[in-house]
Design an enzyme around this catalytic site. Sequence first.
Site, PDB file in Angstrom:
ATOM      1  N   GLU A   1     -17.819   6.880  -0.668  1.00 27.80           N
ATOM      2  CA  GLU A   1     -17.202   6.123  -1.683  1.00 27.80           C
ATOM      3  C   GLU A   1     -16.631   4.560  -1.229  1.00 27.80           C
ATOM      4  OE1 GLU A   1     -16.812   6.809  -4.922  1.00 27.80           O
ATOM      5  OE2 GLU A   1     -17.260   8.958  -5.070  1.00 27.80           O
TER       6      GLU A   1
ATOM      7  N   ASP B   1      -5.808   5.420   2.541  1.00 28.01           N
ATOM      8  CA  ASP B   1      -4.808   6.075   1.732  1.00 28.01           C
ATOM      9  C   ASP B   1      -5.188   7.648   1.286  1.00 28.01           C
ATOM     10  OD1 ASP B   1      -6.950   5.354  -0.011  1.00 28.01           O
ATOM     11  OD2 ASP B   1      -5.523   4.247  -1.477  1.00 28.01           O
TER      12      ASP B   1
ATOM     13  N   CYS C   1      -5.414   4.841  -5.665  1.00 23.27           N
ATOM     14  CA  CYS C   1      -6.345   3.860  -5.828  1.00 23.27           C
ATOM     15  C   CYS C   1      -6.312   3.235  -7.084  1.00 23.27           C
ATOM     16  CB  CYS C   1      -7.730   4.869  -6.055  1.00 23.27           C
ATOM     17  SG  CYS C   1      -7.874   5.761  -4.529  1.00 23.27           S
TER      18      CYS C   1
END
Length: 365
Positions: free
Chosen positions: A214, A220, A357
């Site tokens: 991805e 994070d 995100c």
Amino acid sequence: MAKRIVGSTPKQDGFRMPGEFEPQEKVWMIWPERPDNWRDGGKPVQEAFTNVAKAISQFTPMNVVVSQQQFQNCRRQLPPEITVYEMSNNDAWVRDCGPSFVINDHGEIRGVDWTFNAWGGLVDGLYFPWDQDDLVAQKICEIEHVDSYRTDDFVLEGGSFHVDGQGTVLTTEMCLLSEGRNPQLSKEAIEQKLCDYLNVEKVLWLGDGIDPEETNGHVDDVACFIAPGEVACIYTEDQNSPFYEAAQDAYQRLLKMTDAKGRQLKVHKLCCPVKNVTIKGSFKIDFVEGTMPREDGDICIASYMNFLITNDGVIVPQYGDENDHLALEQVQTMFPDKKIVGVNTVEVVYGGGNIHCITQQEPKR
């Protein structure tokens, strides 16, 4: 009005990026709609985004930007206390395409507008084009009347780093050294960019992230600062977990690290889901050439670490997993004075991200 600052950097001008645990003025999101990334034309994930926005708005004012086509739908689904702005975009990842805000000691705020190329550009980016996403940071700064720095020669996403607000930044080698971002720069040159634009003195490098397909391993999903000198890190002893190796490596590295102030990091463990979250119903996602395909059975990046700290609350992903409650308990232990709110984000992870995100905090001035 908002202007571009040229010939200088936040560090030169005395601006720093504060830690996420510092006071926030508001939080930004982008409304999801891409039928080639979200199931059922985005309707299920819009419900998840709405629930995240409502949870955040308990603690911090919310702004949501949305395309012209979806404006009325977005406005109807969100409560009136959430402000909605029309803004062109390519997808809904404001953490990565939005501005990273920096502040100084005189109550002033500016934005850092990183070059965005959809996590790898023409090498291994997730979609094309990304031109509207690359304008989101500038447009948000215009709305806020905030001057900004543009890094035309440096690609970076907000989810690829965490700062402590006291001179330290945490990131991963997998992401920042990837071929599709800044192949012209050495590791040392990348460190210098981080120091100049975040106003930090020390870069802490983890190895791999848990999402190589991805985002090339954004930090994070793996670890974050929860206070000066303290970090949270995903942890599992299940060797069958797809996250096992990266989690163990990150945890062991963090145990040996010190921050820019010379403090030995205190490392808090955060569990992983017991069962993998896998994509179901991929036939409901439109296939478009040039966009990352999603197939039934694909393992999603379901990390409890992808939470948002926002003033008196922490918004934590939930997956309908038996470890959901344990994750909330562990986060509560990390933040004893904050309210912990869980939100089911399975539809969000189907599209490749999570709460952190899809949000971007704007600090208090």
